[in-house]
Design an enzyme around this catalytic site. Structure first.
Site, mmCIF file in Angstrom:
data_model
loop_
_atom_site.group_PDB
_atom_site.id
_atom_site.type_symbol
_atom_site.label_atom_id
_atom_site.label_comp_id
_atom_site.label_asym_id
_atom_site.label_seq_id
_atom_site.Cartn_x
_atom_site.Cartn_y
_atom_site.Cartn_z
ATOM 1 N N ASP A 15 0.883 -1.164 -0.194
ATOM 2 C CA ASP A 15 0.224 -0.119 0.032
ATOM 3 C C ASP A 15 0.810 1.292 -0.041
ATOM 4 O OD1 ASP A 15 -2.523 -0.820 -0.132
ATOM 5 O OD2 ASP A 15 -2.892 -1.560 2.028
ATOM 6 N N ASP A 155 -10.019 -5.419 -0.867
ATOM 7 C CA ASP A 155 -9.119 -4.714 0.006
ATOM 8 C C ASP A 155 -9.727 -3.968 0.928
ATOM 9 O OD1 ASP A 155 -6.770 -3.563 1.198
ATOM 10 O OD2 ASP A 155 -6.160 -2.580 -0.713
HETATM 11 ZN ZN ZN Z 1 -4.327 -1.895 -0.907
#
Ligand code: ZN
Length: 199
Positions: A15, A155
């Site tokens: 991320d 996610d």
């Molecule tokens: Zn992510």
């Protein structure tokens, strides 16, 4: 890193946050490069970054297998996805919870992955937003109807209690952050998640 490699997880989802598209800041390509020599798992970079086209080449050079950008962050999304492929990576597109699937329909024929955000991006540890589940169903229906090959990844807020909600809607990849890292035994956690996904 060793406990991640040995956990039974097949991908590492990275991320990347820029402090603009999302309020938080995490890491960049140099960090990913440093990790690359410690793992042979699939590296899946999720760029929560404004104008990601500025960084595609850099992430490709630093060991990412998949590069996923946000439709909301790239005006010329089609071109950005072409850039990812030209750089030798698999191309993914992602949507925040308030963005409809219809906004990315024009590029679905060219992507390798669609990442459905089931929480608002920026911070870990949030609960899955139920209204986002419909988007997984829509993406699977389009894929089936059109014969597209993209993977559906989910996610946000995915854990042992919620994974069946996404797997029964034909999700291929469940991204886990907090649930994975807070597990006492990561290998046991991945095993339990795979079992829970099968229902
Ligand atoms: Zn992510």
């Amino acid at each position: 890193m060793q406990t991640i490699n040995a956990s039974g997880a097949e991908w590492i989802h990275l991320d990347v946050m820029d402090g603009m598209f999302v309020p938080n800041i995490t890491f960049g390509p140099k960090f990913i490069n440093d990790l690359r020599s410690h793992s042979s798992l699939v590296f899946d970079a999720h760029l929560m970054v404004d104008q990601p086209e500025r960084y595609v080449a850099l992430f490709a050079e630093n060991g990412c297998d998949y590069i996923t950008v946000h439709g909301e962050a790239s005006v010329h999304l089609h071109r950005t996805l072409q850039m990812i492929k030209a750089a030798g990576c698999k191309a993914g597109v992602s949507l925040v919870p308030s963005t409809p699937v219809s906004s990315i329909e024009p590029v679905l024929d060219m992507v390798d992955l669609v990442l459905v955000m089931t929480v608002n991006p920026g911070f870990g540890g949030q609960s899955l937003i139920p209204s986002t589940l419909k988007k997984i169903e829509q993406l699977h229906a389009i894929r089936k109807e059109q014969g597209y090959k993209y993977l559906i990844s989910v996610d946000g807020g995915v854990n042992l209690k919620t994974v069946h909600l996404v797997s029964q809607r034909h999700t291929d990849i469940a991204v886990c952050g907090s649930a994975f890292f807070s597990a006492a035994d990561r290998a046991e956690f991945v095993k339990s998640m795979k079992a829970a996904a099968k229902g």
